[in-house]
Design a protein around this motif. Structure first.
Motif, PDB file in Angstrom:
ATOM      1  N   LEU A  23      -5.718   2.678   5.785  1.00 38.07           N
ATOM      2  CA  LEU A  23      -5.450   1.253   5.904  1.00 38.07           C
ATOM      3  C   LEU A  23      -6.771   0.521   6.159  1.00 38.07           C
ATOM      4  O   LEU A  23      -7.636   1.020   6.881  1.00 38.07           O
ATOM      5  CB  LEU A  23      -4.474   0.993   7.050  1.00 38.07           C
ATOM      6  CG  LEU A  23      -3.096   1.641   6.882  1.00 38.07           C
ATOM      7  CD1 LEU A  23      -2.239   1.391   8.115  1.00 38.07           C
ATOM      8  CD2 LEU A  23      -2.394   1.116   5.631  1.00 38.07           C
ATOM      9  N   TRP A  81      -0.383   9.667   6.062  1.00 37.47           N
ATOM     10  CA  TRP A  81      -0.410  10.885   5.265  1.00 37.47           C
ATOM     11  C   TRP A  81       0.880  11.024   4.462  1.00 37.47           C
ATOM     12  O   TRP A  81       1.948  11.293   5.026  1.00 37.47           O
ATOM     13  CB  TRP A  81      -0.580  12.101   6.177  1.00 37.47           C
ATOM     14  CG  TRP A  81      -1.918  12.213   6.813  1.00 37.47           C
ATOM     15  CD1 TRP A  81      -3.027  12.848   6.325  1.00 37.47           C
ATOM     16  CD2 TRP A  81      -2.330  11.647   8.073  1.00 37.47           C
ATOM     17  NE1 TRP A  81      -4.074  12.734   7.201  1.00 37.47           N
ATOM     18  CE2 TRP A  81      -3.685  12.005   8.283  1.00 37.47           C
ATOM     19  CE3 TRP A  81      -1.663  10.895   9.049  1.00 37.47           C
ATOM     20  CZ2 TRP A  81      -4.378  11.624   9.413  1.00 37.47           C
ATOM     21  CZ3 TRP A  81      -2.361  10.497  10.174  1.00 37.47           C
ATOM     22  CH2 TRP A  81      -3.697  10.867  10.350  1.00 37.47           C
ATOM     23  N   LEU A 108       0.820  -1.211   0.000  1.00 39.02           N
ATOM     24  CA  LEU A 108       0.000   0.000   0.000  1.00 39.02           C
ATOM     25  C   LEU A 108       0.856   1.264   0.000  1.00 39.02           C
ATOM     26  O   LEU A 108       0.569   2.218  -0.732  1.00 39.02           O
ATOM     27  CB  LEU A 108      -0.938  -0.006   1.202  1.00 39.02           C
ATOM     28  CG  LEU A 108      -2.069  -1.038   1.166  1.00 39.02           C
ATOM     29  CD1 LEU A 108      -2.848  -1.029   2.468  1.00 39.02           C
ATOM     30  CD2 LEU A 108      -3.002  -0.780  -0.008  1.00 39.02           C
ATOM     31  N   THR A 109       1.906   1.284   0.817  1.00 43.16           N
ATOM     32  CA  THR A 109       2.756   2.477   0.832  1.00 43.16           C
ATOM     33  C   THR A 109       3.531   2.597  -0.475  1.00 43.16           C
ATOM     34  O   THR A 109       3.756   3.702  -0.971  1.00 43.16           O
ATOM     35  CB  THR A 109       3.714   2.462   2.033  1.00 43.16           C
ATOM     36  OG1 THR A 109       4.462   1.246   2.036  1.00 43.16           O
ATOM     37  CG2 THR A 109       2.951   2.599   3.332  1.00 43.16           C
ATOM     38  N   LEU A 124      -3.706   7.804   2.938  1.00 47.67           N
ATOM     39  CA  LEU A 124      -3.907   6.376   2.743  1.00 47.67           C
ATOM     40  C   LEU A 124      -4.687   5.824   3.931  1.00 47.67           C
ATOM     41  O   LEU A 124      -4.232   5.927   5.079  1.00 47.67           O
ATOM     42  CB  LEU A 124      -2.551   5.668   2.625  1.00 47.67           C
ATOM     43  CG  LEU A 124      -2.564   4.141   2.657  1.00 47.67           C
ATOM     44  CD1 LEU A 124      -3.311   3.579   1.450  1.00 47.67           C
ATOM     45  CD2 LEU A 124      -1.141   3.605   2.713  1.00 47.67           C
ATOM     46  N   GLU A 139       5.770   9.264   4.852  1.00 51.19           N
ATOM     47  CA  GLU A 139       4.376   9.019   5.204  1.00 51.19           C
ATOM     48  C   GLU A 139       4.255   9.193   6.711  1.00 51.19           C
ATOM     49  O   GLU A 139       4.899   8.467   7.478  1.00 51.19           O
ATOM     50  CB  GLU A 139       3.935   7.606   4.821  1.00 51.19           C
ATOM     51  CG  GLU A 139       3.991   7.290   3.345  1.00 51.19           C
ATOM     52  CD  GLU A 139       5.120   6.328   3.016  1.00 51.19           C
ATOM     53  OE1 GLU A 139       5.388   6.145   1.806  1.00 51.19           O
ATOM     54  OE2 GLU A 139       5.742   5.786   3.954  1.00 51.19           O
ATOM     55  N   ILE A 149       1.492   4.407  -3.206  1.00 49.46           N
ATOM     56  CA  ILE A 149       1.309   5.861  -3.173  1.00 49.46           C
ATOM     57  C   ILE A 149       2.637   6.610  -3.262  1.00 49.46           C
ATOM     58  O   ILE A 149       2.647   7.833  -3.269  1.00 49.46           O
ATOM     59  CB  ILE A 149       0.558   6.305  -1.899  1.00 49.46           C
ATOM     60  CG1 ILE A 149       1.355   5.971  -0.633  1.00 49.46           C
ATOM     61  CG2 ILE A 149      -0.832   5.689  -1.848  1.00 49.46           C
ATOM     62  CD1 ILE A 149       0.783   6.578   0.641  1.00 49.46           C
ATOM     63  N   TYR A 187      -5.074   6.098   9.331  1.00 47.17           N
ATOM     64  CA  TYR A 187      -4.626   6.780   8.129  1.00 47.17           C
ATOM     65  C   TYR A 187      -3.115   6.955   8.152  1.00 47.17           C
ATOM     66  O   TYR A 187      -2.490   7.025   9.214  1.00 47.17           O
ATOM     67  CB  TYR A 187      -5.274   8.163   8.025  1.00 47.17           C
ATOM     68  CG  TYR A 187      -6.723   8.137   7.618  1.00 47.17           C
ATOM     69  CD1 TYR A 187      -7.092   8.165   6.270  1.00 47.17           C
ATOM     70  CD2 TYR A 187      -7.734   8.081   8.574  1.00 47.17           C
ATOM     71  CE1 TYR A 187      -8.427   8.147   5.885  1.00 47.17           C
ATOM     72  CE2 TYR A 187      -9.072   8.058   8.210  1.00 47.17           C
ATOM     73  CZ  TYR A 187      -9.404   8.088   6.859  1.00 47.17           C
ATOM     74  OH  TYR A 187     -10.719   8.063   6.482  1.00 47.17           O
TER      75      TYR A 187
END
Length: 205
Positions: A186, A193, A112-113, A184, A162, A116, A191
């Protein structure tokens, strides 16, 4: 009095792992990856060890001389596709296998990280910054950040991170970071940022 900072070496590995483990035990994202205090207490350190090894191999760990705070930085090249440092096809899966094969969130947080992470421009990526629980609020994290961001300014390099809590997001905003896109969320969790900082120009070389 200034804070003495040096680059961590292999001899500092266990100290860094213990520091990150303690600093992030109550972090919202760590609590999501490892739900339950006992589970987190017995397993979380393995993820911190994996992160430490990745950054020691490919980046730089800034460590206060007394070992009470550290920051993990990775250089991201301009031609990086935007997948981030752990975004290669088997990166998050390999971390999961090494840390806790039965915990899919160990892999998911990496994917996920990575999804982004911005691409197209070379930048410094602050993967993590941790301060020993008994030393938080003394300005150690700010001192670590200031030293690294000063170098970014002098070399004309942006920085990215983040933020994993509203509190850390406010700190980064004071240091010149701005939100980058939407936060984001999760799954069933907190969240994160994404934040970007352009280098400050007009500084002496």
């Amino acid at each position: 009095m200034g804070v003495a900072i040096r680059t961590a070496g292999e001899q500092d590995r266990e100290r860094v792992v213990r520091l990150l483990d303690a600093a992030f035990q109550d972090d919202p994202v760590s609590s999501w990856v490892f739900p339950g205090e006992e589970y987190r207490r017995t397993t979380h350190h393995r993820l911190m060890a994996a992160f430490t090894d990745i950054v020691m191999a490919d980046g730089r760990i800034d460590l206060t001389e007394d070992g009470s705070a550290c920051a993990l930085w990775l250089p991201v090249p301009a031609d990086d596709p935007g997948d981030g440092p752990a975004g290669e096809d088997d990166g998050p899966a390999s971390v999961r296998e090494a840390v806790d094969p039965g915990n899919e969130r160990v892999e998911l947080i990496g994917r996920l990280t990575a999804g982004i992470h911005p691409g197209g421009r070379a930048h410094a990526y602050l993967w993590m910054i941790g301060v020993a629980p008994g030393r938080q609020g003394e300005g150690l994290g700010t001192a670590l950040m200031a030293a690294a961001l000063d170098h970014c300014d002098r070399t004309g390099r942006p920085a990215y991170l983040e933020a994993s809590s509203a509190r850390s997001r406010r700190l980064y905003e004071r240091l010149g970071f701005e939100p980058l896109g939407e936060p984001l969320a999760l799954p069933d969790g907190p969240y994160m940022w994404p934040m970007w900082r352009e280098p400050r120009t007009g500084l002496p070389a």
